[in-house]
Design a protein around this motif. Structure first.
Motif: not given
Length: 542
Positions: A185, A359-362, A364-366, A368-369
């Motif tokens: 992050d 949270p906020t990192t790429p 995490y986003d990947r 989570k999706q």
């Protein structure tokens, strides 16, 4: 005049904290988070500021109840304690504000728990809030829109720290990192363009640490060499400052592995008396490095991971490293490969952790999706919020614990240590410089005190360790280094520190293996260790 108190909550026991061996050095904590002294410096002079670091002193809540304003800063791994302190202070009717890495990446957890929340860097928003607070016009949330101009920062109030209780000082020269590692992050908080303080600022801070008696300073930059051209100029000025004073300070820091590709930079760091460097190697699995976009570690033309580590060591810089298990390209073979890699690399101190999605990192986003984030209960059970791809969660948890057992087994640890300091005859740059020929008195004084410190730490260590087998092993190791390198008192002292560090690591590894309830859940020590704070996380955000 307002009475303002700034608090850093205590950390759980972790790899980097060295809590089990701090008493051997007569200290309570390894280092203060760098933001404490900086936040104090950003408070206008007409206010009274008190710094409280719960890692070196107890919190007097009655005293906090008399304050006009209490500010807390902390990382996610301090979250439980941070929330406890918030509740206790608010129950006494005192206004409470909070910022730092946790507030930046998980602000929703703090909603309703604090009167004011700061997101991201707060070098501009913290003074702005204080002005508005005085006028009764403050907001309940502040987010700095522009990155801080590091050259504008004031001299941190090191004088307000209880310096005698820390082993190291903490100095920040730059913020930001040019790389794009998926799990990190740093670039979210600080950006990809490294920003540096001026040499004058850095030297003033070094002088403040010298005055405070903190003779070892950790430069807490996420990546000191993110802007190589700029840092070289600062290093040249540090060298001149050190040599004018017969090298009063020892420095260590974190840098990326491409340090091995710049001979001039390694030389300048050695001449400035940087003795150790923490490098995020992460994994010997190249596919995992590519997966997580750690591409600076995958450069065939620069040599293999091992070749680059050995190149840095050959330039007189001791390498510590961070390692991670649980990448998508990891299978259970990683638990055998990693200990072998560390042995071949001759890296004694390796912070090994489970992959964790911040949270906020790429990352995490990947995940989570993809629906691959554990809920809180599963994260507690397995020690990570990541659902692994190449193995079961149980296999990842158990393999991680086994890696810790294997890497910090005395034979493995001292095999790595002796491979570097005895078999490879490792030498720090500082201690074979021509400089000392023209400063023989300073050299003799330094050598004498290193012998004294070696004797003091070795004596304390052997008296504190109660396990007969472990104490006998430590005595054997100390005897060996004395026989091999008795003419080099600095090597004796550093080696003894590393023996003492094993006492801490061994205690952690042992605690991790204790599962008393029969549930198969990750032990508390394992959860703490798997998300242990790296040195890079000592960030100067409010």
């Amino acid at each position: 005049m307002a009475d303002i108190v700034i608090i850093n909550p205590r950390f759980d026991i972790s790899f980097w904290g060295l809590e089990h061996c701090m008493p051997l050095f007569g200290k309570r904590a390894n280092l203060p988070v760098s933001c404490l002294a900086l936040l104090a410096a950003l408070v206008p002079d007409h206010h009274q500021v008190t710094l409280i670091d719960e890692n070196v002193e107890e919190i007097d809540f009655d005293r906090l109840g008399r304050a006009d304003l209490v500010c807390l800063t902390g990382m996610s791994i301090q979250g439980t304690r941070l929330l406890e302190i918030l509740d206790e202070v608010k129950s006494r009717g005192v206004m409470v504000v909070v910022g730092g890495p946790m507030a930046t990446v998980e602000p929703e957890i703090l909603d309703g728990a604090a009167d004011v929340i700061f997101l991201g860097e707060a070098d501009e928003t913290w003074p702005r809030f204080l002005r508005e607070w005085e006028q009764g016009t403050h907001q309940d949330r502040y987010e700095q829109t522009e990155k801080t101009d590091m050259a504008s920062l004031p001299l941190p109030r090191v004088d307000l720290l209880k310096a005698d209780r820390y082993m190291f000082g903490s100095l920040q020269i730059s913020r930001g990192c040019p790389f794009t590692c998926e799990f990190c992050d740093i670039i979210v908080t600080f950006g990809r363009r490294p920003r540096l303080k001026s040499s004058a600022q850095v030297l003033a801070e070094l002088e403040s640490f010298e005055r405070a008696g903190l003779t070892v300073v950790f430069v807490v930059d996420d990546n000191l060499i993110g802007n190589k051209k700029a840092i070289k100029e600062v290093l040249r000025d540090i060298i001149a400052w050190q040599q004018e004073r017969a090298y009063p300070l020892t420095l260590f820091t974190e840098a990326s592995l491409d340090l091995a590709e710049d001979d001039e930079l390694m030389e300048l760091m050695g001449l400035a008396n940087f003795q150790s460097v923490f490098i995020g190697i992460e994994t010997p699995n190249e596919e995992s490095l590519k997966e997580t976009k750690k591409l600076q570690n995958v450069r065939p033309n620069a040599g293999s991971l091992l070749e680059r580590v050995h190149r840095i060591q050959a330039r007189g810089l001791d390498v510590w490293c961070g390692m991670i298990v649980g990448f998508d390209n990891d299978d259970e073979s990683i638990f055998q490969v990693m200990p072998r890699f560390l042995a071949d690399a001759r890296i004694s101190a390796a912070l090994i952790g489970l992959l964790h999605a911040i949270p906020t990192t790429p990352l995490y986003d990947r995940l989570k999706q993809a629906g691959r984030l554990n809920d809180d209960e599963a994260a507690e059970r397995y020690g990570t919020n990541v659902v692994p791809l190449g193995m079961s969660p149980e296999a990842l948890r158990d393999g991680f614990i086994q890696v810790m057992q294997d890497c910090y087994d005395p034979d493995a640890y001292f095999g790595r240590l002796d491979g570097q300091f005895i078999d490879d005859d490792f030498k720090f740059v500082l201690h074979h410089l021509p400089y000392w020929k023209s400063h023989p008195v300073a050299w003799l004084k330094r050598s004498f005190f290193n012998y004294v410190k070696f004797g003091a730490v070795a004596s304390r260590l052997l008296s504190v360790v109660k396990d007969d087998a472990l104490r006998a092993r430590y005595k054997q190791q100390l005897s060996r280094v004395v026989r091999q390198r008795w003419r080099e008192p600095h090597i004796l002292f550093i080696y003894t520190i590393k023996v003492a560090m094993h006492y801490h690591y061994a205690a952690l590894a042992h605690a991790m293996a204790q599962v008393d309830d029969g549930s198969g859940a990750m032990p508390d020590a394992g959860r703490s260790f798997s998300r242990a704070k790296r040195p890079v996380e000592e960030r100067a955000v409010a």
